[in-house]
Enzyme design. Sequence first.
Site, PDB file in Angstrom:
ATOM      1  N   VAL A 194       0.810  -1.219   0.000  1.00 42.32           N
ATOM      2  CA  VAL A 194       0.000   0.000   0.000  1.00 42.32           C
ATOM      3  C   VAL A 194       0.846   1.273   0.000  1.00 42.32           C
ATOM      4  CG1 VAL A 194      -1.964  -1.091   1.132  1.00 42.32           C
ATOM      5  CG2 VAL A 194      -0.231   0.070   2.525  1.00 42.32           C
ATOM      6  N   LYS A 195       2.173   1.139   0.046  1.00 44.66           N
ATOM      7  CA  LYS A 195       3.030   2.317   0.083  1.00 44.66           C
ATOM      8  C   LYS A 195       3.189   2.913  -1.322  1.00 44.66           C
ATOM      9  CE  LYS A 195       3.951   2.240   4.537  1.00 44.66           C
ATOM     10  NZ  LYS A 195       3.586   0.920   5.022  1.00 44.66           N
ATOM     11  N   ILE A 196       4.035   3.941  -1.423  1.00 44.89           N
ATOM     12  CA  ILE A 196       4.131   4.711  -2.675  1.00 44.89           C
ATOM     13  C   ILE A 196       4.621   3.845  -3.830  1.00 44.89           C
ATOM     14  CG2 ILE A 196       5.024   6.818  -3.740  1.00 44.89           C
ATOM     15  CD1 ILE A 196       3.256   7.231  -1.225  1.00 44.89           C
TER      16      ILE A 196
END
Length: 399
Positions: A194-196
């Site tokens: 879910v991170k960048i």
Amino acid sequence: MKTTSFPVIPYGRQNISEKDIHAVLEVLHSDYLTQGPKVPEFEKKMTAFCGASHAVAVNSATSALHLACLALGLGPGDTLWTSPITFVASANCALYCGASVDFVDIDPKTWNLCPIKLEEKLHQAEKQNRLPKIVVPVHLCGQPCDMEAIHRLSLKYGFSIIEDAAHATGASCKKETVGNCRYSDITIFSFHPVKIITTAEGGMAMTNQKDLAEKMALLRSHGITRDENAMTQPPDGPWYYQQIDLGFNYRMTEIQAALGISQMDRLQEFIKKRQQLSQRYSQLLKDLPLTLPFCLPDYDSAWHLYIIRLQKNQISKSHREIFEALRTEGIGVNLHYIPVHTQPYYRAMGFREGQFPEAENYYKEAISLPLFPDLQEADQNRVIDALNRVLGMGQTHKT
């Protein structure tokens, strides 16, 4: 409970392209699945992007935090300070080293660790000879902390700094990229889905100090070296290796690194889309009884999360009622985070409610809305319309 017929919109989701898949397949067809050329290539790409001298890729941001603490010499008798509004790993890394943990309350506007409260706490700790060895500012949602102010305090009070930039890959402050370590000893990133950008699981530690980079690289692979210059005695032969420290198996695989390299090519695209979606949220939610994210001038958030806070004095429903109603509408809201000091494990250490009131007030009001590069305007409209209905505003989004 009534549920919607629409698919659930998650709060976050990875974006995987055909190019990403091809990069992974290339590794699967290669000679190396681990300890090959891709990890160093990924590290080099990150140093070039961030402007730091060294990068150490590992299997998670939690591992990166642990190695960073060990490299800085954290151990029994020492204390690490961090924000209560973070994932538990930001504090747990100290406990892994046998050190103690304490917290600094958050700024009421940015929701990051507050430099003013930090200075007040340092002043009192100095009188009691209880200064921290390490401070871990957390760039919540992707917005950088005021690192210049924290760095100035580190020079005065003698603590090291680890930037927890798990949310902030691609963020910048006054045109300087997070991860350049100008105001810190080590910066860590997360590549969770879910991170960048993602490597499925994975993390990275950035530093400008060669000795710290070498220590972290040694510890990520069992404390074993094949470098003759680092050995404590002459090698027996070309097969020889030595364990010279107690390390861990925290290595990143070639598969993960290949995905990370490919994802890096779209990092700016991801950031731009997150910025656009966040600006649209802010425009369309401005008339609701909500406190919206505040960004410091000259700070560019990576917008990992878009968090709203309920203005409860203007809303008849409870925090939980609103959260559950949004979930019923198919909006996959979340809450980042429960204050660490209120967790049962930390309560058992003596922490209690009332110690960090800004963090506790934040927790009673915060909701994370869906935000990810593939979020379509139609789905964002669903989120906005659901918020209007749940809050009893009776209006729909404006296009």
